[in-house]
Design a protein around this motif. Structure first.
Motif, PDB file in Angstrom:
ATOM      1  N   LYS A   1       0.842  -1.182   0.000  1.00 18.11           N
ATOM      2  CA  LYS A   1       0.000   0.000   0.000  1.00 18.11           C
ATOM      3  C   LYS A   1       0.890   1.249   0.000  1.00 18.11           C
ATOM      4  CE  LYS A   1      -3.332  -2.372   3.006  1.00 18.11           C
ATOM      5  NZ  LYS A   1      -4.041  -2.305   4.308  1.00 18.11           N
ATOM      6  N   PRO A   2       0.376   2.367  -0.471  1.00 19.38           N
ATOM      7  CA  PRO A   2       1.184   3.594  -0.442  1.00 19.38           C
ATOM      8  C   PRO A   2       1.689   3.928   0.961  1.00 19.38           C
ATOM      9  CG  PRO A   2      -0.704   3.906  -1.869  1.00 19.38           C
ATOM     10  CD  PRO A   2      -0.886   2.567  -1.216  1.00 19.38           C
ATOM     11  N   GLU A   3       0.907   3.598   1.973  1.00 22.96           N
ATOM     12  CA  GLU A   3       1.338   3.888   3.343  1.00 22.96           C
ATOM     13  C   GLU A   3       2.471   2.996   3.814  1.00 22.96           C
ATOM     14  OE1 GLU A   3      -1.804   3.308   2.268  1.00 22.96           O
ATOM     15  OE2 GLU A   3      -2.959   2.181   3.787  1.00 22.96           O
ATOM     16  N   ASP A   4       2.857   2.018   3.039  1.00 21.93           N
ATOM     17  CA  ASP A   4       4.036   1.199   3.350  1.00 21.93           C
ATOM     18  C   ASP A   4       5.329   1.889   2.902  1.00 21.93           C
ATOM     19  OD1 ASP A   4       2.145  -1.679   2.402  1.00 21.93           O
ATOM     20  OD2 ASP A   4       2.620  -1.035   4.439  1.00 21.93           O
ATOM     21  N   THR A   5       5.200   2.997   2.203  1.00 23.12           N
ATOM     22  CA  THR A   5       6.370   3.734   1.737  1.00 23.12           C
ATOM     23  C   THR A   5       7.203   4.217   2.914  1.00 23.12           C
ATOM     24  OG1 THR A   5       5.309   4.455  -0.311  1.00 23.12           O
ATOM     25  CG2 THR A   5       7.146   5.790   0.493  1.00 23.12           C
ATOM     26  N   ALA A   6       8.475   3.853   2.915  1.00 24.58           N
ATOM     27  CA  ALA A   6       9.374   4.202   4.021  1.00 24.58           C
ATOM     28  C   ALA A   6      10.777   3.690   3.699  1.00 24.58           C
ATOM     29  CB  ALA A   6       8.894   3.575   5.325  1.00 24.58           C
ATOM     30  N   VAL A   7      11.717   4.090   4.535  1.00 23.13           N
ATOM     31  CA  VAL A   7      13.020   3.447   4.526  1.00 23.13           C
ATOM     32  C   VAL A   7      12.939   2.266   5.495  1.00 23.13           C
ATOM     33  CG1 VAL A   7      15.484   3.675   4.968  1.00 23.13           C
ATOM     34  CG2 VAL A   7      14.199   5.591   3.980  1.00 23.13           C
ATOM     35  N   TYR A   8      13.312   1.104   5.021  1.00 21.13           N
ATOM     36  CA  TYR A   8      13.256  -0.108   5.825  1.00 21.13           C
ATOM     37  C   TYR A   8      14.659  -0.440   6.325  1.00 21.13           C
ATOM     38  CZ  TYR A   8       8.435  -0.968   4.528  1.00 21.13           C
ATOM     39  OH  TYR A   8       7.063  -0.856   4.382  1.00 21.13           O
TER      40      TYR A   8
END
Length: 115
Positions: free
Chosen positions: A86-93
């Motif tokens: 989902k777009p809300e999963d966008t992040a630095v992991y």
């Protein structure tokens, strides 16, 4: 000292999948916990999932049923299979290791999910 090398981030459309990998090297203790955390712009770093060397897993509620964490103890490697992104999963992991007296973070890998 423990070093972590992450790979597998990238750009994907909503509903797609990505697989992250993190290989640990150095002073690895047989009993340890490895996992993934993520940090979106302007937000704190949050737990995504962890797995112990014995195979016990823990997930954030937001990723349950979509993400799967696994590990290969022989390779000191942890994986994060991310489905139905989902777009809300966008992040630095960020990969994390905790074992014995050592704790380590990877440099992070960017995951971007477009809508």
């Amino acid at each position: 000292q423990v070093l972590l090398a992450e790979s597998g981030g990238g750009l994907v459309q909503a509903g797609g999948s990505l697989r992250l990998s993190c290989a640990a090297s150095g002073s690895i203790f047989s009993m340890n916990v490895m996992g993934w955390y993520r940090q979106a712009p302007g937000k704190q770093r949050d737990l995504v999932a962890t797995v112990t060397s014995g195979g016990r897993t823990n997930y954030a509620d937001s990723v349950k049923g979509r993400f799967t964490i696994s590990r290969d103890n022989a390779k000191n490697t942890v994986y994060l299979q991310m489905n139905s992104l989902k777009p809300e999963d966008t992040a630095v992991y960020y990969c994390n290791y905790q074992g014995g007296p050592y704790a380590a973070w990877g440099r992070g890998t960017q995951v971007t999910v477009s809508s």
